[in-house]
Structures are given as structure tokens and as C-alpha cells.
Motif scaffolding. Structure first.
Motif, mmCIF file in Angstrom:
data_model
loop_
_atom_site.group_PDB
_atom_site.id
_atom_site.type_symbol
_atom_site.label_atom_id
_atom_site.label_comp_id
_atom_site.label_asym_id
_atom_site.label_seq_id
_atom_site.Cartn_x
_atom_site.Cartn_y
_atom_site.Cartn_z
ATOM 1 N N ARG A 64 -68.412 57.424 6.891
ATOM 2 C CA ARG A 64 -67.444 56.503 6.274
ATOM 3 C C ARG A 64 -66.044 57.118 6.272
ATOM 4 N NH1 ARG A 64 -64.374 53.410 5.560
ATOM 5 N NH2 ARG A 64 -64.119 51.769 3.996
ATOM 6 N N ARG A 67 -64.544 56.989 9.741
ATOM 7 C CA ARG A 67 -64.003 55.668 10.084
ATOM 8 C C ARG A 67 -62.662 55.423 9.395
ATOM 9 N NH1 ARG A 67 -65.343 50.222 8.054
ATOM 10 N NH2 ARG A 67 -67.133 51.080 6.918
ATOM 11 N N GLU A 68 -62.551 55.865 8.161
ATOM 12 C CA GLU A 68 -61.322 55.638 7.414
ATOM 13 C C GLU A 68 -60.185 56.521 7.919
ATOM 14 O OE1 GLU A 68 -59.210 53.504 4.541
ATOM 15 O OE2 GLU A 68 -61.277 53.245 5.246
ATOM 16 N N PRO A 70 -59.896 58.799 11.113
ATOM 17 C CA PRO A 70 -60.421 59.390 12.354
ATOM 18 C C PRO A 70 -59.736 60.686 12.775
ATOM 19 C CG PRO A 70 -59.181 57.386 12.807
ATOM 20 C CD PRO A 70 -59.352 57.441 11.329
ATOM 21 N N GLU A 121 -73.351 51.717 8.349
ATOM 22 C CA GLU A 121 -72.117 52.447 8.647
ATOM 23 C C GLU A 121 -72.110 52.945 10.081
ATOM 24 O OE1 GLU A 121 -68.536 53.959 8.750
ATOM 25 O OE2 GLU A 121 -69.264 52.794 7.042
ATOM 26 N N GLN A 124 -70.686 50.776 12.679
ATOM 27 C CA GLN A 124 -69.237 50.597 12.734
ATOM 28 C C GLN A 124 -68.558 51.585 13.684
ATOM 29 O OE1 GLN A 124 -67.826 48.002 10.956
ATOM 30 N NE2 GLN A 124 -69.984 47.550 10.552
ATOM 31 N N HIS A 125 -69.337 52.435 14.327
ATOM 32 C CA HIS A 125 -68.787 53.476 15.188
ATOM 33 C C HIS A 125 -69.225 53.257 16.639
ATOM 34 C CE1 HIS A 125 -67.566 56.145 11.759
ATOM 35 N NE2 HIS A 125 -68.486 55.398 11.150
#
Length: 327
Positions: A64, A67-68, A70, A121, A124-125
Motif C-alpha cells: 500500500r 502504491r502511495e 512509488p 492490494e 493494484q500493482h
């Protein structure tokens, strides 16, 4: 608010414990002497962080944050760790553990919910992690499908067995990956909680890290949609007056080296996570103000204490991230 500096601190903490094998508290039934194995033999991926579920949500925290932010200084280490651990052969080892006859109740339901949230999660990558984790996520989803219809009564305690918290995490995953599970979660939540009125909020207990009342609120916000505000007005009719006072008052943590008492720091942070949901879901300005004030005070009480002793350090940053991000 979450800052890059705080994110870096959280990432460093998690990188320091998700591979730390000892001390470790297994949720493990020995059927014979051959079952006495070290954590990494039982769990190829999630053998750090003191226990299986904390290791799972430690990996969630890392992904997480990646993602927030990088470009976080720890980003390379996070990617390398995920590339090493979230691979099909290691996932197969975790799935095999679940197939043991003595593992039917393994991590139910807290770890089940966190594994699904980790998989959500990973999706999301742009990485192979989500495909690798898919069999493990499906195995836990199947357990929810089998278990929820026979759970006659919701479990309302403020620890790992809490039904509402686990289903909130699972519903987040099911919204994208399993519509039938999402429908089942909604059906069961309505059956258990729709009629609840004027919650007395007899909490916290001395080792709780979840609010029984507010975890129910968080789940019902997801399940009820436009019906939520009316339900909430009946469930906590004096919220604008900050009553019951127990829900608006941060817990006092007397000993952060005690693995149970330090749970109360988690209670403060998870309550903040829930109060933010209330603030974003109601039109009553008095309720919104009370909810935001409660969230701020609960965060202030425990955010400074996410590190310092391993009994809290192996898990509290996850709950701090929930509180700060509202995820």
C-alpha cells in the motif's frame, strides 16, 4: 495526514519484521511429533512479524505504501521482497498448509480477511504478485463461503475473532473478485445487525484492539449504502453529543511491553479508521464534527507509539496506516 517521512518510517518498520522469524506465536495444531516445525517450514511466506496474520498485513502495508509513494527510499527493497516471496511455489506451500485436517479454523476470520485485502492490494500493482497469490485468496474465499451460512451469531468481541472487521476487509476484495461472496456478506450482515438500536458500547475490554460497535458501523456503511445514515441514527442516536462517551474517549495504555495491553493502541487507531468512515457518510454536521474530533484524538493518543517495543512494533503501523488513509 500520512507524509512521505511517516510512510518511510512505517515501511522501515515492516521491512524489519516481515522476515523476522523469532519470536513467533503460531496458530498451529500438532497432530503428531512430525508437525513440530519452525515457522518458515510451516509458512514459506508469512513466517515473520510474530504471527501469521501480522505478517500478512505487514506485506499489505508495504504494498500500500509502495502504491502511495512509488519513489519512497524503501521502494526498491519492497519490490525485491515481494518478487522474492510472492511467487507460485511459496504460495503453494501456504495453500498446502490450509489443506491440513487440523487447519480448518486456522486464522478464522481475521487472517482470512487480511489475506484477501492483501490480494486486493496486489491487484493494484503491475506485477506478478496478484496472479501468484490468487490460489491462496481463492482458498480463503471458499472458507468464507462455507463458514458464513453456518455462523448463526456474529462474534462481537474486540479481538481477532470479530466478525465485522474481517468481513469489511473481505468485502473490499469481494467487490472486485467475487460478487457472490459480496452478496453473502451483505446478506449475513443485514441479518445480524440491521435491528441493532441504541448501542451501549460497553468497551473497551483490557486487551481489545477493535471496537465492537464501530467495526459494526464500518461494515454496515459498506453493506447498506444509502440506507446507512438512517441505520446509524438509530444505532448511535446521541453521537453528536459524543455519547456513549466510551466510544469518543481514547483508551489508556498502561504497559506497551505487554502484548495484550498494547492492543489498546490498536483500538485507538482502528477507532479513528472507523470514525473517519462515519464522518464521510452522514449529513448531520454535529455527527460529522464529533466523528472527526474523535478520530483526531484517537490518532494523537497512539500514533507516537507505533515503534519502541516489538509487542506493538510488529503490527501497529498497519493500523496507523488504516487510520491515516481511511482504507
Amino acid at each position: 495526514m500520512l507524509t512521505p517521512e511517516l510512510a518511510s518510517k512505517f515501511a522501515a518498520l515492516a521491512l524489519g519484521h516481515v522476515r523476522r522469524e523469532y519470536p513467533y506465536k503460531p496458530d498451529h495444531v500438532l497432530a503428531g511429533p512430525e508437525d513440530a516445525k519452525r515457522p518458515s517450514e510451516l509458512h514459506p511466506i508469512f513466517h515473520g512479524s510474530f504471527d501469521w496474520h501480522s505478517c500478512v498485513h505487514g506485506f499489505w502495508l508495504l504494498l500500500r505504501l509502495l502504491r502511495e509513494y512509488p519513489d519512497l527510499p524503501e521502494a526498491g527493497a519492497i519490490r525485491a521482497l515481494a518478487d522474492e516471496m510472492m511467487v507460485p511455489e511459496k504460495v503453494a506451500g501456504e495453500v498446502a498448509y490450509l489443506a491440513r485436517p487440523t487447519a480448518a479454523g486456522f486464522e478464522r476470520p481475521y487472517g482470512w480477511g487480511w489475506l484477501l485485502k492483501l490480494h486486493a492490494e496486489a491487484a493494484q500493482h503491475d506485477a506478478p504478485w496478484v496472479a501468484a497469490l490468487e490460489p491462496l485468496a481463492r482458498a480463503f474465499a471458499a472458507r468464507f463461503h462455507a463458514f458464513l451460512p453456518k455462523l448463526t451469531y456474529a462474534i462481537r468481541v474486540g479481538t481477532h475473532f470479530n466478525t465485522s472487521f474481517a468481513l469489511t476487509l473481505a468485502d473490499d476484495w469481494a467487490a472486485t473478485h467475487d460478487p457472490a461472496l459480496r452478496a453473502l456478506i451483505g446478506e449475513r450482515a443485514r441479518a445480524w445487525f440491521t435491528g441493532d438500536r441504541d448501542c451501549q458500547a460497553w468497551e473497551p475490554g483490557g486487551d481489545e484492539f477493535l471496537s465492537s460497535a464501530l467495526c459494526e458501523v464500518r461494515l454496515m456503511q459498506r453493506v447498506l449504502g444509502d440506507e446507512f445514515e438512517d441505520w446509524f441514527a438509530n444505532f448511535l442516536p446521541r453521537a453528536a453529543q459524543q455519547q456513549p462517551a466510551s466510544l469518543f474517549t481514547p483508551a489508556v495504555v498502561s504497559d506497551r511491553s505487554d502484548g495484550k495491553i498494547v492492543h489498546l493502541d490498536g483500538l485507538n487507531l482502528s477507532r479513528a479508521w472507523c470514525w473517519k468512515t462515519v464522518a464521510g457518510s452522514v449529513s448531520d454536521s454535529g455527527v460529522r464534527a464529533a466523528a472527526l474530533d474523535a478520530a483526531d484524538r484517537h490518532i494523537a493518543a497512539s500514533l507516537p507509539h507505533v515503534a519502541g517495543d516489538y509487542m506493538g512494533e510488529h503490527w501497529l503501523a498497519t493500523f496507523a496506516l488504516l487510520a491515516l488513509m481511511g482504507d
